[in-house]
Write an enzyme that holds these catalytic residues in place. Structure first.
Site, PDB file in Angstrom:
ATOM      1  N   SER A 178      -9.641   0.123   7.108  1.00  6.43           N
ATOM      2  CA  SER A 178      -9.146   0.141   5.729  1.00  6.43           C
ATOM      3  C   SER A 178      -8.483  -1.140   5.254  1.00  6.43           C
ATOM      4  O   SER A 178      -8.176  -1.269   4.066  1.00  6.43           O
ATOM      5  CB  SER A 178      -8.191   1.310   5.534  1.00  6.43           C
ATOM      6  N   SER A 182      -9.809   2.450   2.881  1.00  5.01           N
ATOM      7  CA  SER A 182      -8.962   3.162   1.948  1.00  5.01           C
ATOM      8  C   SER A 182      -8.043   2.254   1.138  1.00  5.01           C
ATOM      9  O   SER A 182      -7.537   2.645   0.099  1.00  5.01           O
ATOM     10  CB  SER A 182      -8.091   4.175   2.699  1.00  5.01           C
ATOM     11  N   LYS A 216       0.842  -1.193   0.000  1.00  4.49           N
ATOM     12  CA  LYS A 216       0.000   0.000   0.000  1.00  4.49           C
ATOM     13  C   LYS A 216       0.881   1.248   0.000  1.00  4.49           C
ATOM     14  O   LYS A 216       1.895   1.305   0.715  1.00  4.49           O
ATOM     15  CB  LYS A 216      -0.919  -0.009   1.233  1.00  4.49           C
TER      16      LYS A 216
HETATM   17  N1  GLN Z   1     -13.075   4.632   6.339  1.00  3.37           N
HETATM   18  C1  GLN Z   1     -12.275   5.032   7.460  1.00  3.37           C
HETATM   19  C2  GLN Z   1     -11.942   6.497   7.335  1.00  3.37           C
HETATM   20  O1  GLN Z   1     -12.227   7.026   6.326  1.00  3.37           O
HETATM   21  C3  GLN Z   1     -11.082   4.145   7.544  1.00  3.37           C
HETATM   22  C4  GLN Z   1      -9.760   4.767   7.371  1.00  3.37           C
HETATM   23  C5  GLN Z   1      -8.612   3.827   7.508  1.00  3.37           C
HETATM   24  O2  GLN Z   1      -8.724   2.761   8.114  1.00  3.37           O
HETATM   25  N2  GLN Z   1      -7.464   4.251   7.003  1.00  3.37           N
HETATM   26  O3  GLN Z   1     -11.424   7.088   8.212  1.00  3.37           O
END
Ligand code: GLN
Length: 502
Positions: free
Chosen positions: A179, A155, A80
């Site tokens: 995410s 994400s 990532k």
């Molecule tokens: N959807 C969550 C957010 O937007 C998760 C983010 C993450 O785990 N990086 O904050």
């Protein structure tokens, strides 16, 4: 040779050990797959075939000399783009970091290199890991291999799509509020958020430091365990990393057995707001575990009613402070206002041009929540909710070994469908963010396809801090039971991608 892409990391490791294939062959097969399908998917932001093949060659030389660095030596991995790397750009999905090269590797990247794994490239993500759909990437959305008109989750949609589309057997993700787990649920893959501090965060571009954790994204529970075994452990560069001796997670999968395991179903995540097909697969999975000796009870975590609201105050507060370093002076982009300008004007023009809408929204929200006069009302109250969530979990784990819920309320939605309503997208994180608020580990395992749309559904298990092995036990057991029942893996049901053969 193209069938190499359909092997799990564990199978590839066995083939390499037996000498029936080489890392160069495996790596080439995955690079060919990326070349064939990534034009449609956009899972990768950066691939350098020559660099990957060189690493593969070195791996083969170690094997030939009888000195592999680990069982996974020679197996490819996708990374990532939130993790910094010296030989590939690191953008965290943002224009503000375009063209920036890190002077060092993230510790997890060092660890996978030291285990001989072959990095294939950097995967797409929502900008600075803010989002649940990968549509907030500055480099275009990633598409879901199950349906190219749908989101792959976020994400870490790039890592999940890459693994689901057989572009990579293994990937690294980051999980601040889901995410890793939510994209796994959305794409029919396995994702693990380790205990906070269980894996080093050094070199992971910070979103919310008190929530962030790095973890595996794979097609099987065993592969997640094997990768987790490589990346776990103390790091002097990360003061929050734990000094624990961790058990072998691969052994936990090998010896998986749910007899006598007490599983608590979280009442607040089992009903209203959840898609019927998500709930059906969830309850069938629980029945299967029960038929094989697990005990299922209901537990209540009342504070979860306020978890989303609290998370979306704490996260922007921490993010606004973490992102202050992108000031046009130290990293990446610098935009000069026409005719020059003061330092403040350069910073302002750079941040205006370099950050996307979701990032700006959260910086404004976080700065406001932390401002004098509002600090107690917003940030202070949110931290109190966080304590309540932690207490609810402690209470629940005094009664059960693991907790279970659907990983997310819905299956993959259509690209664009939730972009006008950020709060609706935030609400979808209800099942995953509580684990980050409490620092506990979680896994998402494929549970089947929803009847109404034929799209993947995941089941989430949570365990007390430091008990990650319990997740590999229950996850490994359920995966084996489900695959026995289906007679195939879930991903073998995904439609064929143009240019690829299954
Ligand atoms: N959807 C969550 C957010 O937007 C998760 C983010 C993450 O785990 N990086 O904050």
């Amino acid at each position: 040779m193209s069938d190499l892409i359909h092997k799990t990391a564990a199978e590839l490791a066995d083939m390499l050990a037996a000498g029936t294939t080489t890392s160069v062959e495996i790596t080439q097969a995955h690079l060919d797959r990326i070349a064939a399908v990534d034009g449609d998917l956009n899972a990768f932001l950066h691939v350098n075939a020559a660099v990957s093949l060189e690493a593969a060659k070195q791996s083969d030389a170690r094997r030939a000399a009888g000195a592999p660095l680990s069982p996974l030596d020679g197996v490819p991995i996708a990374i990532k783009d939130v993790l910094v790397t010296t030989d590939m750009p690191s953008t965290s999905g943002s224009k503000i970091l375009e063209g920036w090269m890190s002077p060092y590797d993230a510790t997890v990247v060092t660890k996978v290199r030291e285990a001989g794994l072959v990095p294939l490239g950097k995967t797409n993500m929502d900008e600075f890991a803010m989002g649940s759909s990968t549509e907030h990437s500055a480099f275009g959305p990633t598409r879901n291999p199950w349906d190219l008109d749908r989101i792959p989750g976020g994400s870490g949609g790039g890592s999940a799509a890459a693994v689901a589309a057989f572009e990579a057997p293994l990937a690294l993700g980051s999980d601040t509020g889901g995410s890793i787990r939510q994209p796994a649920h959305i794409t029919g893959t396995v994702g693990v958020k380790p205990t906070y501090g269980g894996v080093s965060r050094y070199g992971a571009i910070a979103l919310a430091s008190s929530f962030d954790q790095i973890g595996p994204v794979t097609r099987t529970v065993m592969d997640s365990a094997l990768l987790h075994d490589v990346i776990k452990g103390h790091d002097v560069h990360d003061s929050t990393s734990l000094k624990d001796e961790w058990p072998s997670f691969a052994d936990a999968v090998k010896n998986a057995d749910v007899k006598g395991l007490k599983i608590g179903v979280i009442e607040q995540l089992d009903g209203e707001g959840f898609q019927p097909g998500v709930l059906s697969r969830f309850h069938e999975a629980l029945e299967l575990l029960k038929a094989n000796g697990a005990e299922i009870v209901n537990v209540s975590l009342p504070s979860l009613a306020h978890a989303v609201a609290a998370y979306y105050l704490i996260l922007p507060a921490e993010a606004s402070s973490n992102l202050a370093k992108f000031d046009s002076v130290r990293f990446g982009l610098r935009v000069q206002p026409e005719g020059g300008g003061t330092v403040e004007q350069v910073m302002s023009a750079t941040r205006e041009a370099g950050f996307g809408a979701e990032v700006k929204r959260r910086i404004i929200l976080g700065t406001y929540a932390l401002s004098a006069g509002y600090y107690d009302a917003y940030y202070g109250s949110a931290q109190k909710v966080r304590t309540l969530v932690q207490r609810d979990f402690a209470d629940a784990f005094s009664k059960v070994d693991v907790l279970a819920s659907p990983t997310a309320p819905t299956t993959a939605w259509k690209l664009g469908d939730q972009l006008d309503d950020p709060v609706a997208m935030w609400r979808g994180d209800i099942a995953t963010i509580p684990a980050n608020m409490a620092g506990i580990p979680g896994i998402s395992v494929p549970a089947g396809l929803a009847d109404e749309d034929g799209l993947p559904v995941g089941i989430q298990f949570l365990a007390p801090a430091r008990e990650d092995a319990r997740l590999y036990n229950v996850g490994g057991a359920l995966e084996a039971l489900l695959e026995q029942q289906w007679g195939h893996t879930l991903l073998s049901q995904a439609p064929e991608l143009k240019g690829g053969q299954r």
